[in-house]
Scaffold this active site. Structure first.
Site, PDB file in Angstrom:
ATOM      1  N   LYS A   1      20.922  -2.697  -5.707  1.00  0.00           N
ATOM      2  CA  LYS A   1      20.446  -3.940  -5.081  1.00  0.00           C
ATOM      3  C   LYS A   1      21.531  -5.013  -5.049  1.00  0.00           C
ATOM      4  CE  LYS A   1      15.527  -3.491  -5.120  1.00  0.00           C
ATOM      5  NZ  LYS A   1      14.224  -4.107  -5.153  1.00  0.00           N
TER       6      LYS A   1
ATOM      7  N   LYS B   1      15.013   5.666   1.213  1.00  0.00           N
ATOM      8  CA  LYS B   1      13.602   5.358   0.938  1.00  0.00           C
ATOM      9  C   LYS B   1      13.029   4.404   1.985  1.00  0.00           C
ATOM     10  CE  LYS B   1      12.225   2.308  -2.391  1.00  0.00           C
ATOM     11  NZ  LYS B   1      11.694   1.709  -3.610  1.00  0.00           N
TER      12      LYS B   1
ATOM     13  N   LYS C   1      10.141  -2.014   2.266  1.00  0.00           N
ATOM     14  CA  LYS C   1       9.658  -3.184   3.013  1.00  0.00           C
ATOM     15  C   LYS C   1      10.784  -4.169   3.319  1.00  0.00           C
ATOM     16  CE  LYS C   1       6.916  -4.299  -1.052  1.00  0.00           C
ATOM     17  NZ  LYS C   1       7.851  -4.527  -2.133  1.00  0.00           N
TER      18      LYS C   1
HETATM   19  N1  AQP Z   1       9.144   4.818   0.123  1.00  0.00           N
HETATM   20  C1  AQP Z   1       8.376   4.913  -0.951  1.00  0.00           C
HETATM   21  N2  AQP Z   1       7.798   6.085  -1.261  1.00  0.00           N
HETATM   22  C2  AQP Z   1       7.015   6.190  -2.358  1.00  0.00           C
HETATM   23  N3  AQP Z   1       6.736   5.152  -3.188  1.00  0.00           N
HETATM   24  C3  AQP Z   1       7.289   3.950  -2.907  1.00  0.00           C
HETATM   25  N4  AQP Z   1       7.223   2.738  -3.516  1.00  0.00           N
HETATM   26  C4  AQP Z   1       7.950   1.867  -2.821  1.00  0.00           C
HETATM   27  N5  AQP Z   1       8.514   2.451  -1.759  1.00  0.00           N
HETATM   28  C5  AQP Z   1       8.119   3.759  -1.789  1.00  0.00           C
HETATM   29  C6  AQP Z   1       6.451   2.477  -4.730  1.00  0.00           C
HETATM   30  O1  AQP Z   1       5.718   1.278  -4.524  1.00  0.00           O
HETATM   31  C7  AQP Z   1       5.586   0.597  -5.780  1.00  0.00           C
HETATM   32  C8  AQP Z   1       5.846  -0.851  -5.587  1.00  0.00           C
HETATM   33  O2  AQP Z   1       7.164  -1.043  -5.245  1.00  0.00           O
HETATM   34  P1  AQP Z   1       7.747  -2.515  -5.245  1.00  0.00           P
HETATM   35  O3  AQP Z   1       7.252  -3.250  -4.093  1.00  0.00           O
HETATM   36  O4  AQP Z   1       7.509  -3.176  -6.547  1.00  0.00           O
HETATM   37  O5  AQP Z   1       9.293  -2.325  -5.148  1.00  0.00           O
HETATM   38  P2  AQP Z   1      10.141  -1.194  -4.545  1.00  0.00           P
HETATM   39  O6  AQP Z   1       9.943   0.087  -5.255  1.00  0.00           O
HETATM   40  O7  AQP Z   1      11.545  -1.731  -4.540  1.00  0.00           O
HETATM   41  O8  AQP Z   1       9.538  -1.055  -3.082  1.00  0.00           O
HETATM   42  P3  AQP Z   1      10.191  -1.442  -1.716  1.00  0.00           P
HETATM   43  O9  AQP Z   1       9.202  -1.279  -0.622  1.00  0.00           O
HETATM   44  O10 AQP Z   1      11.498  -0.696  -1.563  1.00  0.00           O
HETATM   45  O11 AQP Z   1      10.444  -2.967  -1.918  1.00  0.00           O
HETATM   46  P4  AQP Z   1      11.751  -3.788  -1.674  1.00  0.00           P
HETATM   47  O12 AQP Z   1      12.142  -3.457  -0.287  1.00  0.00           O
HETATM   48  O13 AQP Z   1      11.333  -5.217  -1.854  1.00  0.00           O
HETATM   49  O14 AQP Z   1      12.772  -3.353  -2.694  1.00  0.00           O
HETATM   50  C9  AQP Z   1       6.488   1.293  -6.794  1.00  0.00           C
HETATM   51  O15 AQP Z   1       5.692   2.102  -7.655  1.00  0.00           O
HETATM   52  C10 AQP Z   1       7.375   2.160  -5.920  1.00  0.00           C
HETATM   53  O16 AQP Z   1       7.774   3.351  -6.591  1.00  0.00           O
END
Ligand code: AQP
Length: 349
Positions: free
Chosen positions: A122, A206, A209
């Site tokens: 990140k 991955k 969002k």
């Molecule tokens: N692509 C994915 N496939 C499976 N699981 C996913 N999670 C996120 N993306 C995927 C799971 O969602 C939960 C919450 O995630 P988060 O919002 O706290 O942060 P993250 O994992 O960093 O998700 P994002 O969407 O990638 O957010 P940003 O873009 O803000 O960094 C977790 O349990 C994660 O495993």
């Protein structure tokens, strides 16, 4: 508490969170929220949190953050989380998270945090300019879990390393203050492999969002036309689908679309290939779009309905925070006490 009376048993309790950092994706739904809902049928106390204090480890616009917090809460409820069965709240409403996060910043070692791969990803090349909060994020995540002595944490593969760190922090605290079993060793509840959803533009990345391209993800609030168009334009290769899962190796985009179909239909990738093997994406993509819309559109509609009434959402979050604080306060009292912090967390009372 001393080493002699270390027979504390911990109530089976689940904690998990989602960051309010933008539109929730199909990845968040299949990898996290859907599993939170399934756990309602099991014998756990459950806390599901909109982790807004984690979101501010990178810059956030205050108005957008307020909206995003309510949107994640709406996604929880629209997906089937029942505020009567699970405690739904946002992290900033319960001060125990920040309090214990600081304490754990004094327990965790720099060397431990230096090994965290998510910080490296990140922060990227701009490490010197990343916030201290982004670096210390795993300490706050440990606090989220341990402020409730949660025993189980549903996490994606990507969060496993942070959970390991939470276990190390719990162990070190218990050792440092000679309070065996004071904090539990939280266990991961890892989801099935097919629940790791990848970007529609790049099957090795991955679905996220915060990806700059909206075409890379399906948002939980996308309407039927948008979902169909994103799936139609999803990157693929020219080969037909194989009949066996071995044939998906080296084909990340095909593997991802088959995985999404499997996760949404409740079958395995092999089930999907038994039906669609030998067919091209021209036939498979419309079937996937139809399945995705049939599963996700009712949730998206309900999210839109719920977000039109922010006061209702706020009332649910306030009630959840009150119930969460009732669980966390006595644990924090004990934390301050074993550390020798007289009157800690009492605000002069
Ligand atoms: N692509 C994915 N496939 C499976 N699981 C996913 N999670 C996120 N993306 C995927 C799971 O969602 C939960 C919450 O995630 P988060 O919002 O706290 O942060 P993250 O994992 O960093 O998700 P994002 O969407 O990638 O957010 P940003 O873009 O803000 O960094 C977790 O349990 C994660 O495993």
């Amino acid at each position: 508490m001393s080493a002699e009376n270390s027979t504390r048993t911990h109530t089976p309790r689940v904690f998990s969170g989602v960051q309010p950092t933008g539109n929730l994706t199909l990845g968040n739904y299949l990898g996290a929220v859907r599993n939170f809902v399934a756990l309602q049928e099991q014998d756990f106390e459950r806390l599901y949190c909109v982790v807004d204090l984690h979101a501010i480890t990178v810059a956030q616009d205050p108005a957008a953050l307020r909206t995003a917090i309510r949107e994640v809460a709406a996604a929880f409820i629209a997906s089937g989380l029942d505020p009567a069965k699970s405690i739904l709240f946002n992290q900033g409403r319960v001060t125990a998270h920040a309090e214990l996060g600081w304490i754990f910043s004094c327990v965790a070692r720099m060397g431990w945090l230096n090994r965290m791969t998510q910080f490296k990803e990140k922060a990227g090349k701009n490490k010197e300019n990343a916030s201290v909060g982004l670096y210390a994020y795993p300490n706050l995540m440990a606090a989220d879990i341990l402020a409730y002595r949660a025993t189980h944490v549903p996490v994606g593969e990507d969060q496993k390393q942070h959970l390991e760190l939470a276990r190390d922090i719990a162990q070190k605290f218990n050792n440092d203050f000679n309070v065996p079993d004071f904090f539990p060793q939280p266990e991961p509840l890892i989801q099935a492999e097919s629940a790791r959803i990848m970007s529609l533009r790049d099957g090795t990345k991955k679905m996220s969002k915060s990806d700059p391209s909206d075409m890379s993800r399906i948002n939980m609030t996308d309407d039927a036309d948008t979902v169909a168009s994103k799936i139609r334009k999803a990157k693929t290769d020219p080969e037909p689908l194989p009949s066996e899962t071995d044939g998906l190796a080296e084909r990340p985009e095909a593997d991802n679309l088959v995985g999404i179909f499997a996760a949404l239909s409740g079958g395995s990738k092999q089930d999907v290939l038994s039906e669609y093997g030998g067919q091209g994406f021209g036939a498979f993509k419309p079937a996937l779009a139809e399945l995705t819309v049939s599963k996700m559109a009712p949730i998206g509609d309900e999210m839109r309905r719920l977000t039109q009434d922010p006061e209702h959402i706020d009332a649910i979050l306030t009630d959840g925070a009150r119930r969460a604080a009732v669980l966390a306060r006595p644990i924090m009292d004990e934390v301050y006490d074993v550390m020798g912090l007289i009157g800690g967390g009492r605000n002069g009372a």
